[in-house]
Design a protein around this motif. Structure first.
Motif, PDB file in Angstrom:
ATOM      1  N   SER A 191      -2.481   2.589  -1.892  1.00 33.20           N
ATOM      2  CA  SER A 191      -3.353   2.622  -0.718  1.00 33.20           C
ATOM      3  C   SER A 191      -2.530   2.644   0.566  1.00 33.20           C
ATOM      4  CB  SER A 191      -4.275   1.402  -0.774  1.00 33.20           C
ATOM      5  OG  SER A 191      -4.295   0.723   0.449  1.00 33.20           O
ATOM      6  N   GLU A 192      -2.910   3.543   1.476  1.00 36.85           N
ATOM      7  CA  GLU A 192      -2.196   3.672   2.744  1.00 36.85           C
ATOM      8  C   GLU A 192      -2.271   2.353   3.519  1.00 36.85           C
ATOM      9  OE1 GLU A 192      -4.060   6.269   5.599  1.00 36.85           O
ATOM     10  OE2 GLU A 192      -2.163   6.654   6.628  1.00 36.85           O
ATOM     11  N   GLN A 193      -3.458   1.789   3.557  1.00 35.60           N
ATOM     12  CA  GLN A 193      -3.679   0.562   4.332  1.00 35.60           C
ATOM     13  C   GLN A 193      -2.809  -0.591   3.792  1.00 35.60           C
ATOM     14  OE1 GLN A 193      -7.441  -1.115   3.564  1.00 35.60           O
ATOM     15  NE2 GLN A 193      -7.363  -2.527   5.290  1.00 35.60           N
ATOM     16  N   ALA A 194      -2.837  -0.762   2.458  1.00 35.41           N
ATOM     17  CA  ALA A 194      -2.051  -1.850   1.857  1.00 35.41           C
ATOM     18  C   ALA A 194      -0.550  -1.588   2.033  1.00 35.41           C
ATOM     19  CB  ALA A 194      -2.410  -1.977   0.389  1.00 35.41           C
ATOM     20  N   LEU A 195      -0.177  -0.330   2.000  1.00 34.30           N
ATOM     21  CA  LEU A 195       1.230   0.016   2.165  1.00 34.30           C
ATOM     22  C   LEU A 195       1.729  -0.290   3.574  1.00 34.30           C
ATOM     23  CD1 LEU A 195       1.932   3.281   0.283  1.00 34.30           C
ATOM     24  CD2 LEU A 195       3.652   1.625   0.890  1.00 34.30           C
ATOM     25  N   LEU A 196       0.897   0.065   4.536  1.00 34.54           N
ATOM     26  CA  LEU A 196       1.296  -0.208   5.926  1.00 34.54           C
ATOM     27  C   LEU A 196       1.423  -1.709   6.144  1.00 34.54           C
ATOM     28  CD1 LEU A 196      -0.745   2.515   7.847  1.00 34.54           C
ATOM     29  CD2 LEU A 196       1.703   2.483   7.343  1.00 34.54           C
ATOM     30  N   LYS A 197       0.535  -2.462   5.491  1.00 32.20           N
ATOM     31  CA  LYS A 197       0.597  -3.927   5.589  1.00 32.20           C
ATOM     32  C   LYS A 197       1.931  -4.408   4.978  1.00 32.20           C
ATOM     33  CE  LYS A 197      -2.305  -7.928   4.473  1.00 32.20           C
ATOM     34  NZ  LYS A 197      -1.798  -8.472   3.218  1.00 32.20           N
ATOM     35  N   ALA A 198       2.268  -3.853   3.809  1.00 33.68           N
ATOM     36  CA  ALA A 198       3.530  -4.246   3.144  1.00 33.68           C
ATOM     37  C   ALA A 198       4.731  -3.880   4.014  1.00 33.68           C
ATOM     38  CB  ALA A 198       3.628  -3.571   1.785  1.00 33.68           C
ATOM     39  N   CYS A 199       4.670  -2.717   4.663  1.00 36.95           N
ATOM     40  CA  CYS A 199       5.790  -2.300   5.537  1.00 36.95           C
ATOM     41  C   CYS A 199       5.926  -3.297   6.683  1.00 36.95           C
ATOM     42  CB  CYS A 199       5.561  -0.898   6.082  1.00 36.95           C
ATOM     43  SG  CYS A 199       5.698   0.384   4.840  1.00 36.95           S
ATOM     44  N   GLY A 200       4.798  -3.772   7.202  1.00 37.67           N
ATOM     45  CA  GLY A 200       4.826  -4.765   8.281  1.00 37.67           C
ATOM     46  C   GLY A 200       5.410  -6.090   7.805  1.00 37.67           C
ATOM     47  N   GLU A 201       5.135  -6.428   6.559  1.00 36.18           N
ATOM     48  CA  GLU A 201       5.637  -7.701   6.004  1.00 36.18           C
ATOM     49  C   GLU A 201       7.116  -7.636   5.621  1.00 36.18           C
ATOM     50  OE1 GLU A 201       1.319  -8.926   4.069  1.00 36.18           O
ATOM     51  OE2 GLU A 201       2.921  -8.204   2.776  1.00 36.18           O
ATOM     52  N   HIS A 202       7.604  -6.413   5.427  1.00 35.74           N
ATOM     53  CA  HIS A 202       9.023  -6.247   5.032  1.00 35.74           C
ATOM     54  C   HIS A 202       9.707  -5.303   6.012  1.00 35.74           C
ATOM     55  CE1 HIS A 202       8.191  -8.195   1.166  1.00 35.74           C
ATOM     56  NE2 HIS A 202       7.085  -7.480   1.136  1.00 35.74           N
ATOM     57  N   PRO A 203       9.871  -5.727   7.248  1.00 37.07           N
ATOM     58  CA  PRO A 203      10.500  -4.826   8.219  1.00 37.07           C
ATOM     59  C   PRO A 203      11.923  -4.496   7.746  1.00 37.07           C
ATOM     60  CG  PRO A 203      10.283  -7.056   9.121  1.00 37.07           C
ATOM     61  CD  PRO A 203       9.611  -7.069   7.790  1.00 37.07           C
ATOM     62  N   GLY A 204      12.305  -3.265   7.900  1.00 38.02           N
ATOM     63  CA  GLY A 204      13.652  -2.880   7.438  1.00 38.02           C
ATOM     64  C   GLY A 204      13.632  -2.293   6.036  1.00 38.02           C
ATOM     65  N   ALA A 205      12.571  -2.551   5.266  1.00 39.04           N
ATOM     66  CA  ALA A 205      12.521  -1.968   3.913  1.00 39.04           C
ATOM     67  C   ALA A 205      12.161  -0.490   4.037  1.00 39.04           C
ATOM     68  CB  ALA A 205      11.484  -2.691   3.064  1.00 39.04           C
ATOM     69  N   PRO A 270      -5.091  -4.284  -1.395  1.00 32.44           N
ATOM     70  CA  PRO A 270      -4.628  -5.550  -0.833  1.00 32.44           C
ATOM     71  C   PRO A 270      -4.469  -6.674  -1.865  1.00 32.44           C
ATOM     72  CG  PRO A 270      -6.279  -4.555   0.569  1.00 32.44           C
ATOM     73  CD  PRO A 270      -6.220  -3.704  -0.661  1.00 32.44           C
ATOM     74  N   ASP A 271      -5.251  -6.642  -2.945  1.00 32.49           N
ATOM     75  CA  ASP A 271      -5.160  -7.730  -3.934  1.00 32.49           C
ATOM     76  C   ASP A 271      -4.327  -7.385  -5.155  1.00 32.49           C
ATOM     77  OD1 ASP A 271      -6.979  -9.099  -2.330  1.00 32.49           O
ATOM     78  OD2 ASP A 271      -8.641  -8.002  -3.285  1.00 32.49           O
ATOM     79  N   ASN A 272      -3.858  -6.170  -5.222  1.00 29.30           N
ATOM     80  CA  ASN A 272      -3.181  -5.745  -6.444  1.00 29.30           C
ATOM     81  C   ASN A 272      -1.860  -5.074  -6.095  1.00 29.30           C
ATOM     82  OD1 ASN A 272      -2.421  -4.767  -8.917  1.00 29.30           O
ATOM     83  ND2 ASN A 272      -4.473  -4.093  -9.469  1.00 29.30           N
ATOM     84  N   PRO A 273      -0.741  -5.769  -6.300  1.00 31.29           N
ATOM     85  CA  PRO A 273       0.539  -5.260  -5.839  1.00 31.29           C
ATOM     86  C   PRO A 273       1.104  -4.094  -6.639  1.00 31.29           C
ATOM     87  CG  PRO A 273       0.837  -7.307  -7.006  1.00 31.29           C
ATOM     88  CD  PRO A 273      -0.625  -7.061  -6.962  1.00 31.29           C
ATOM     89  N   ARG A 274       0.590  -3.840  -7.837  1.00 28.26           N
ATOM     90  CA  ARG A 274       1.239  -2.816  -8.663  1.00 28.26           C
ATOM     91  C   ARG A 274       0.244  -1.796  -9.197  1.00 28.26           C
ATOM     92  NH1 ARG A 274       6.088  -4.976 -11.605  1.00 28.26           N
ATOM     93  NH2 ARG A 274       6.658  -6.703 -10.303  1.00 28.26           N
ATOM     94  N   SER A 275       0.699  -0.599  -9.344  1.00 25.54           N
ATOM     95  CA  SER A 275      -0.088   0.390 -10.060  1.00 25.54           C
ATOM     96  C   SER A 275       0.746   0.779 -11.270  1.00 25.54           C
ATOM     97  CB  SER A 275      -0.362   1.597  -9.170  1.00 25.54           C
ATOM     98  OG  SER A 275      -1.271   2.443  -9.821  1.00 25.54           O
ATOM     99  N   VAL A 276       0.266   0.408 -12.436  1.00 27.74           N
ATOM    100  CA  VAL A 276       1.083   0.502 -13.651  1.00 27.74           C
ATOM    101  C   VAL A 276       0.512   1.558 -14.599  1.00 27.74           C
ATOM    102  CG1 VAL A 276       1.789  -0.822 -15.699  1.00 27.74           C
ATOM    103  CG2 VAL A 276       1.789  -1.909 -13.455  1.00 27.74           C
TER     104      VAL A 276
END
Ligand code: 13P
Ligand code: SF4
Length: 322
Positions: A191-205, A270-276
């Motif tokens: 998800s684009e939204q969840a990804l952008l959130k993750a990018c915000g939480e891991h600046p520099g990644a 947002p609730d599911n960190p992996r797509s397996v």
């Protein structure tokens, strides 16, 4: 051989014991174990060659084994059998199919193809033997761009079955590809939204993504490539951490090659960190051992279909450098 078989039938074995029995069987059978990067870590550990779809197709083409054990999904083992009709090709779980390949029924694709007479048909290796038989060239995500660039500008191109990979290739090459509308449920789920959130939480990644992901995800990626290209990139990049938008099985090898770097699986929602990929994970060590003991499930393909499908695979290998 008898002892191995008896013991396999009578008890639960430890991982160490399974490793040692699989290794003994490998020698005894002159078997080559091929595994995709999305399989479980213990499968990758015991395999002779771990790779992406292209590397595994190449390994299946050139080897001196009598038996190929393919830990991946059905179309991969089927491709190995198409290239090696005289070899025994085994799969730990014959029901490990690829839903993307299954999203392209033969009759529907044949009717689709008829709408564009004269078009070159390029299909992703994630397809059935029947679809390969209807295709001019097979490709993988590692060589698709290179293959498309070799098609004369005046020829129309049908591309299937993955619409996300096809869309990415159309943007990359500037070619107006006629797309089959299939997708991989694993890569399409980021998800684009969840990804952008993750990018915000891991600046520099650094966000890296497989071209089977949707365009809205790819547009944020610093690097886009096949599983092998993503792996190579994590080794050569100066970044210390990566958000990985592909099947997380590859993180095992990424971490092995760069132990000091951090790898964060891209979130699905947002609730599911992996797509397996559930199908890749159906290849357990127990099933791998059992298929070698029992010499089945075996991939069998009717000769006329094999020959029809072989042409598009050998054309791909001829058009791919290295
Ligand atoms: P590659 O191995 O070509 O990156 O393809 C990814 C995939 O989804 C395999 O099923
Ligand atoms: Fe198929 Fe997607 Fe699984 Fe690859 S990851 S095997 S394309 S479902």
């Amino acid at each position: 051989m008898t002892n191995i078989r008896e013991s396999a039938e009578t008890g639960i074995m430890s991982q160490e014991e399974l490793f040692s029995r699989v290794n003994a069987l490998k020698k005894e059978m002159n078997a080559l174990i091929l595994a995709h990067y999305y399989t479980l870590p213990e499968i990758q550990q015991v395999a002779d060659i771990v790779g992406d779809s292209l590397a595994l197709a190449r390994a299946a083409e050139k080897n001196s084994a009598d038996v190929i054990v393919f830990a991946g999904v059905y179309f991969m083992a089927e491709t190995a059998k198409i290239l090696n009709p005289s070899k025994l090709v085994l799969m730990p779980d014959e029901y490990a199919g690829c839903p993307l390949a299954d999203s392209c029924p033969t009759d529907d694709f044949s009717a689709f193809k008829e709408r564009y007479p004269g078009a070159v048909v390029i299909t992703y290796i994630n397809s059935t033997a029947e679809i390969k038989a209807l295709s001019d060239i097979t490709c993988t995500s590692s060589n698709a761009e290179h293959i498309i660039r070799q098609i004369p500008e005046n020829r129309q191109i049908i591309f299937g079955p993955d619409r996300n990979l096809g869309g990415y290739l159309a943007r990359k090459t500037g070619r107006d590809l006629i797309l089959w509308q299939g997708y991989c449920y694993v890569h399409d789920a980021f998800s684009e939204q969840a990804l952008l959130k993750a990018c915000g939480e891991h600046p520099g990644a650094e966000l890296i993504a497989h071209p089977e992901c949707r365009e809205e995800v790819l547009r944020h990626a610093a690097f886009i490539g096949s599983t092998q290209m993503l792996l190579n990139h994590t080794v050569s990049s100066h970044s210390e951490s990566f958000i990985v938008a592909t099947e997380p099985g590859i993180i095992y090898e990424m971490q092995k090659r760069s132990p000091h770097k951090t790898f964060i699986p891209a979130p699905k929602d947002p609730d599911n960190p992996r797509s397996v990929c559930k199908q890749m994970k159906q290849n357990t060590l127990e099933k791998l051992h059992q298929c070698m003991v029992n010499r089945k499930p075996e991939i069998v393909i009717e000769e006329q279909l094999r020959l029809a499908a072989l042409h598009s695979i050998t054309t791909m290998l001829e058009m791919t450098p290295g």
